[in-house]
Design a protein around this motif. Sequence first.
Motif, short mmCIF file in Angstrom:
data_model
loop_
_atom_site.label_atom_id
_atom_site.label_comp_id
_atom_site.label_asym_id
_atom_site.label_seq_id
_atom_site.Cartn_x
_atom_site.Cartn_y
_atom_site.Cartn_z
N LEU A 133 -3.12 13.80 30.63
CA LEU A 133 -2.29 13.22 31.68
C LEU A 133 -3.15 12.74 32.85
N GLY A 134 -4.23 13.45 33.14
CA GLY A 134 -5.13 12.98 34.19
C GLY A 134 -5.77 11.65 33.84
N LEU A 135 -6.18 11.51 32.59
CA LEU A 135 -6.75 10.23 32.14
C LEU A 135 -5.70 9.13 32.17
N SER A 136 -4.50 9.44 31.71
CA SER A 136 -3.44 8.43 31.70
C SER A 136 -3.14 7.92 33.10
N LYS A 137 -3.17 8.81 34.06
CA LYS A 137 -2.89 8.43 35.44
C LYS A 137 -4.01 7.57 36.02
N ALA A 138 -5.24 7.83 35.57
CA ALA A 138 -6.40 7.13 36.16
C ALA A 138 -6.65 5.76 35.55
N VAL A 139 -6.27 5.56 34.30
CA VAL A 139 -6.64 4.31 33.62
C VAL A 139 -5.69 3.18 34.01
N ARG A 140 -6.27 2.01 34.20
CA ARG A 140 -5.55 0.78 34.51
C ARG A 140 -6.18 -0.35 33.68
N PRO A 141 -5.48 -1.43 33.47
CA PRO A 141 -6.12 -2.57 32.81
C PRO A 141 -7.39 -2.98 33.57
N GLY A 142 -8.47 -3.08 32.84
CA GLY A 142 -9.74 -3.46 33.45
C GLY A 142 -10.57 -2.31 33.97
N THR A 143 -10.03 -1.09 33.96
CA THR A 143 -10.80 0.07 34.41
C THR A 143 -12.04 0.25 33.54
N LYS A 144 -13.19 0.47 34.18
CA LYS A 144 -14.43 0.68 33.43
C LYS A 144 -14.53 2.14 33.04
N ALA A 145 -14.56 2.37 31.73
CA ALA A 145 -14.57 3.73 31.20
C ALA A 145 -15.75 3.91 30.26
N VAL A 146 -16.41 5.06 30.37
CA VAL A 146 -17.50 5.41 29.47
C VAL A 146 -17.11 6.69 28.73
N VAL A 147 -17.14 6.62 27.41
CA VAL A 147 -16.88 7.79 26.58
C VAL A 147 -18.23 8.30 26.07
N ILE A 148 -18.53 9.56 26.35
CA ILE A 148 -19.80 10.15 25.91
C ILE A 148 -19.52 11.00 24.68
N GLY A 149 -20.02 10.56 23.54
CA GLY A 149 -19.80 11.26 22.28
C GLY A 149 -19.08 10.39 21.29
N GLY A 150 -19.66 10.23 20.11
CA GLY A 150 -19.07 9.35 19.10
C GLY A 150 -18.59 10.07 17.87
N GLY A 151 -18.12 11.30 18.05
CA GLY A 151 -17.51 12.02 16.94
C GLY A 151 -16.04 11.67 16.82
N LEU A 152 -15.30 12.51 16.11
CA LEU A 152 -13.88 12.26 15.88
C LEU A 152 -13.12 12.12 17.20
N LEU A 153 -13.39 13.02 18.14
CA LEU A 153 -12.68 13.00 19.42
C LEU A 153 -13.07 11.79 20.26
N GLY A 154 -14.36 11.47 20.29
CA GLY A 154 -14.81 10.32 21.08
C GLY A 154 -14.27 9.01 20.57
N VAL A 155 -14.24 8.84 19.24
CA VAL A 155 -13.69 7.63 18.65
C VAL A 155 -12.20 7.50 19.00
N SER A 156 -11.47 8.60 18.90
CA SER A 156 -10.04 8.57 19.22
C SER A 156 -9.80 8.23 20.68
N ALA A 157 -10.60 8.83 21.58
CA ALA A 157 -10.44 8.57 23.01
C ALA A 157 -10.79 7.14 23.36
N ALA A 158 -11.88 6.63 22.80
CA ALA A 158 -12.30 5.25 23.09
C ALA A 158 -11.24 4.26 22.64
N ARG A 159 -10.69 4.48 21.48
CA ARG A 159 -9.66 3.57 20.98
C ARG A 159 -8.41 3.63 21.85
N ALA A 160 -8.01 4.83 22.24
CA ALA A 160 -6.82 4.98 23.07
C ALA A 160 -6.99 4.27 24.41
N LEU A 161 -8.16 4.41 25.02
CA LEU A 161 -8.42 3.75 26.30
C LEU A 161 -8.44 2.23 26.13
#
Length: 411
Positions: A133-161
């Motif tokens: 919920l904290g991430l959902s509140k913070a993200v906006r179109p165009g927000t610059k986001a960096v996901v650290i970690g390319g495992g199962l969780l990182g791939v899912s988070a990057a795609r969702a963002l």
Amino acid sequence: MTSNTRVVVIGAGLAGVRLARRLGELGVPSVLVGEEEHTPYNRVLLADVLAGRYTPEVIALPAPAAVTRGRVTGIDRAAREVVLADGSVIAYDTLVLATGSNPVLPALRGLFDPERHELPDGVHAFRTMDDCLGLSKAVRPGTKAVVIGGGLLGVSAARALAQRDAQVVLAQQSERLMERQLDPSASKLVRRHLTDLGVEVHTESRVRGVRCVGGAVRSVEMADGYALDAAIVVLACGVHPRVGIAEQAGLAVHKGVIVDDELRTSDPRIRAIGDCAQHDGQVYGLATPALEQADVLAELIADEAGTGGDAAARYTGTRALTRLTLTGQDFFDLAAFGETEPRPGDDVIQLADATRGTYRKVVVRDDRLVGGVLVGELGTVGALARAWEGAEPLPVNGAPLLHLLTNDGGS
């Protein structure tokens, strides 16, 4: 043990809720203690909540009517009591630890404020509903986001963002994405999928630190000196079993809380299941083993309570299949099981279709299916998984196995 025995379950995640529900069905009442304020939920689907596909209510678990809210701070084994942060205590005859796991927070320069001991504003783990919920509140179109970690969780988070129209960079230290589950060919397809969504993927890329201004993150510093602008940073560097309470209580702990085939810890009145449990040297960290452990333990406790159950129930391990289904307009589905990299002398069958973005590979050793990885159009996954789980010899001519790989009706 009698039917009025007090069973206390610490942890209201998948394992704890499943156990409490099965115990109720078997006529054994239990007390479920959960630390989070939210209704118990399916953690596996948090990425879908972040992507906006589901609301938190949709991923709620069918939990028992009452969950005792509180943070457990200790276990008094002599008095057989659980101590909560507010000073209250709960007596038990049988205690079950289903405490789950914590996110790994990497040792990055600037990650923690030495005075606040909190993550900077904009830096998020991705493990709980509050994180989501904290991430959902913070993200906006165009927000610059960096996901650290390319495992199962990182791939899912990057795609969702990316589905929320953020500008996403994924930084993975190893040479490919999801290297623990996938072979190089399948990993390339995952990378292509993310790239098509606009995610900028950097592999063999080590993060050195985060730069903050006024307590809020501004950039991520790479080991090569390059800096990535960031208003959001997601830490997806894995998890480790949550065993602090067990260690304080003097239970045997290695990677997780050590349990036997009856899910007993070194204290026979305390059991452990799910992400925090280590059985036969293995900590699974997956949903299927947690649910299987909960079902076995429910049978054993019900038998001891005299309400039914199966005295012969034992947990002997799980041959766990990793499944990642990325839903939405850009659907993506993959599954991996067993050994995806062959040894010398193994037979390998591969089918790939670059146009359709599908890939299927199985590894056969001594006429037995020992592993496989499938990407896209997973109609065959059910039949292949059953062949792997059964560990039975395959037909010598190989034709039925090839049929499984090509027949989309096999699920």
